[in-house]
Design an enzyme around this catalytic site. Structure first.
Site, short mmCIF file in Angstrom:
data_model
loop_
_atom_site.label_atom_id
_atom_site.label_comp_id
_atom_site.label_asym_id
_atom_site.label_seq_id
_atom_site.Cartn_x
_atom_site.Cartn_y
_atom_site.Cartn_z
CG ASP A 1 -18.65 -52.48 -48.38
OD1 ASP A 1 -19.05 -51.31 -48.23
OD2 ASP A 1 -18.46 -53.26 -47.44
CG HIS B 1 -21.25 -42.75 -51.89
ND1 HIS B 1 -21.04 -44.07 -51.64
CD2 HIS B 1 -21.72 -42.21 -50.72
CE1 HIS B 1 -21.36 -44.35 -50.37
NE2 HIS B 1 -21.76 -43.23 -49.79
CG LEU C 1 -23.86 -56.21 -69.53
CD1 LEU C 1 -23.26 -57.57 -69.14
CD2 LEU C 1 -22.98 -55.08 -69.00
#
Ligand code: FPP
Length: 226
Positions: free
Chosen positions: A13, A30, A125
């Protein structure tokens, strides 16, 4: 379950506020945020203690944002996935989206599928991007899928029917707010929660390291006594 940060989930956020603080459009935040996604993912891929990284990239509620911002996020996501395929492959990272992908354009769905298939052999991962994801929506979709089945309901069955069956160990939220915002509600039942004021575009591998360090010192009891 152990004190290893095996599954880290992050609510990323603060992109918009970071951009606006420097007089730029929210979309600039963004864009910068997507670079931090790459940095943090690559870093986690190099830490053998971390098996899974789940990132909240677009929620079921994010459709309420202005049309131009939603369109920008869709384009950015597609660009990111296409551009970062070498990063996934070089880092032995498997891409596994969660969320209801059916709401996205055919073109974006194809890109998501392509990267998922191209990385399915990767053994390092697992990076999950939560896309059109909401914890309640995930639980409702699982309940609907189980409704017709004759199998007795159990914790394992519900977990296995959800988009993600793996419990979150460490949940981090950047940007200063202290809430879950409908993210990984089932999987975070015993997660350790860490909140930082740092805005996502300024989140660094050093701060992640500090959080992991604190996490390792926490005594996790899972409802027991020690
Ligand atoms: C919150 O910032 C962030 C999101 C809406 C989702 C996260 C998106 C990214 C990190 C960029 C795209 C990701 C990829 C993988 C390409 P906000 O806009 O809510 O910030 P604010 O709280 O300051 O308004």
């Amino acid at each position: 379950m152990s004190n290893n940060p095996s599954h880290i989930a992050i609510i990323m956020d603060g992109n918009g506020r970071w951009a606006q603080a420097q007089g730029k459009n929210r979309t600039y935040g963004h864009e910068k945020g997507s670079e931090v996604v790459r940095t943090i993912t690559t870093y986690c891929a190099k830490n053998p203690e971390i098996d899974r990284l789940t990132l909240y990239a677009f929620s079921t509620e994010n459709w309420k944002r202005p049309k131009l911002e939603v369109e920008f996020l869709m384009k950015l996501l597609q660009k990111y996935l296409k551009q970062e395929l070498p990063t996934y492959l070089d880092g032995n990272i498997r891409f596994q989206p969660i969320g209801d992908l059916s709401a996205f354009s055919d073109s974006l769905q194809n890109t998501i599928r392509e990267v998922q298939e191209a990385t399915q052999h990767c053994t390092g991962l697992i990076q999950s991007l939560a896309l059109n994801y909401g914890g309640r929506d995930e639980i409702i979709r699982a309940a609907v899928a189980l409704q017709a089945s004759q199998t007795p309901i159990s914790l394992d069955l519900i977990s296995q029917t959800l988009d993600c069956a793996i419990d979150v160990d460490l949940l981090i939220r950047t940007g200063g707010d202290h809430r879950l915002s409908n993210f990984m509600l089932w999987q975070s039942a015993y997660a350790e929660l860490f909140f930082t004021d740092t805005l996502w575009p300024e989140f660094t591998t050093d701060e992640l390291d500090q959080i992991i360090h604190k996490f390792k010192k926490v005594e996790r009891r899972f409802g027991g006594l020690n």
